[in-house]
Design an enzyme around this catalytic site. Structure first.
Site, PDB file in Angstrom:
ATOM      1  N   ASP A  41       0.980  -1.268   0.116  1.00 46.54           N
ATOM      2  CA  ASP A  41       0.025  -0.021  -0.157  1.00 46.54           C
ATOM      3  C   ASP A  41       0.753   1.302   0.047  1.00 46.54           C
ATOM      4  O   ASP A  41       0.686   2.221  -0.757  1.00 46.54           O
ATOM      5  CB  ASP A  41      -0.874  -0.093   1.204  1.00 46.54           C
ATOM      6  CG  ASP A  41      -1.956   0.731   1.199  1.00 46.54           C
ATOM      7  OD1 ASP A  41      -2.424   1.660   0.166  1.00 46.54           O
ATOM      8  OD2 ASP A  41      -2.653   1.164   2.244  1.00 46.54           O
ATOM      9  N   GLY A 130       0.993 -10.144   4.265  1.00 37.99           N
ATOM     10  CA  GLY A 130       2.032  -9.173   4.975  1.00 37.99           C
ATOM     11  C   GLY A 130       1.536  -8.918   6.238  1.00 37.99           C
ATOM     12  O   GLY A 130       1.248 -10.064   7.356  1.00 37.99           O
TER      13      GLY A 130
END
Ligand code: ADP
Length: 184
Positions: A41, A130
């Site tokens: 992100d 993650g």
């Protein structure tokens, strides 16, 4: 790189950095706020510049925070990719909290949105694997399985789906999963 074909769509898995993909769309493993974060992100917002977060802010002000398993599309800003499709994966809580259904929904909703936007090429990271802690093996199985299921069940603009894995371990797990489905 490993490859497979589902109807007219080419599936690939590669090791690399998704911010460098020249696809019609890359997928962001976003969080509910859509305001950026760490991991993939952060890398996407950093490389794509402020135009992405501006569009995300407008989306959130219109429709509220994005629930897990859903997806929205924005510009790719300065990225080589034209669009970013933001989806929120499930946080892994041991596997009995509907994580599998939510993760599958991420892939399906991204493909629906891509098709609705006449997108021909889309690249996915390993959503939820993650910070959100989803174990890689089941996540790879769900990622590949959901994409194959969607392509088999729908006619679509999508000619290429690529899984872009950041590290060797993730790539090897996807490659092993591709070996099981080769010939589809
Ligand atoms: P989540 O919160 O959904 O778990 P993360 O960004 O923490 O999202 O991790 C998702 C996956 O993206 C992880 O497997 C991580 O290794 C991978 N990743 C991180 N940076 C990149 C990148 N630049 N390109 C592709 N994958 C990346």
């Amino acid at each position: 790189m490993v490859k497979a074909k589902v109807k007219e769509t080419l599936l690939q898995a590669i090791q690399g950095d998704i911010t460098r993909e020249k696809a019609d769309a890359i997928v962001n493993a976003a969080n509910l706020s859509l305001m950026g974060g760490g991991g993939v992100d952060g890398a996407i917002h950093h490389a794509g510049g402020p135009a992405i977060v501006e569009e995300c802010r407008t989306i959130v002000s219109e429709q509220g925070r994005l629930p897990a398993g859903q997806a929205v599309i924005t510009t790719g800003g300065k990225l080589p990719a034209k669009h970013v499709i933001h989806t929120v994966g499930p946080v892994w809580r041991g596997g009995n909290g509907g994580e599998e259904v939510t993760l599958a929904s991420c892939y399906t909703e991204c493909l629906k949105l891509a098709s609705a936007n006449r997108i021909k090429s889309i690249s996915f990271p390993a959503i939820s694997t993650g910070v959100y802690g989803y174990p890689l093996e089941p996540a790879a199985r769900i990622a590949i399985g959901s994409v194959i299921k969607y392509l088999n069940a729908n006619s679509t603009s999508i000619e290429q789906v690529r899984f872009v894995l950041y590290d060797t371990n993730a790539y090897n797990i996807y490659a092993a999963e591709f070996a099981k489905i080769s010939g589809v």
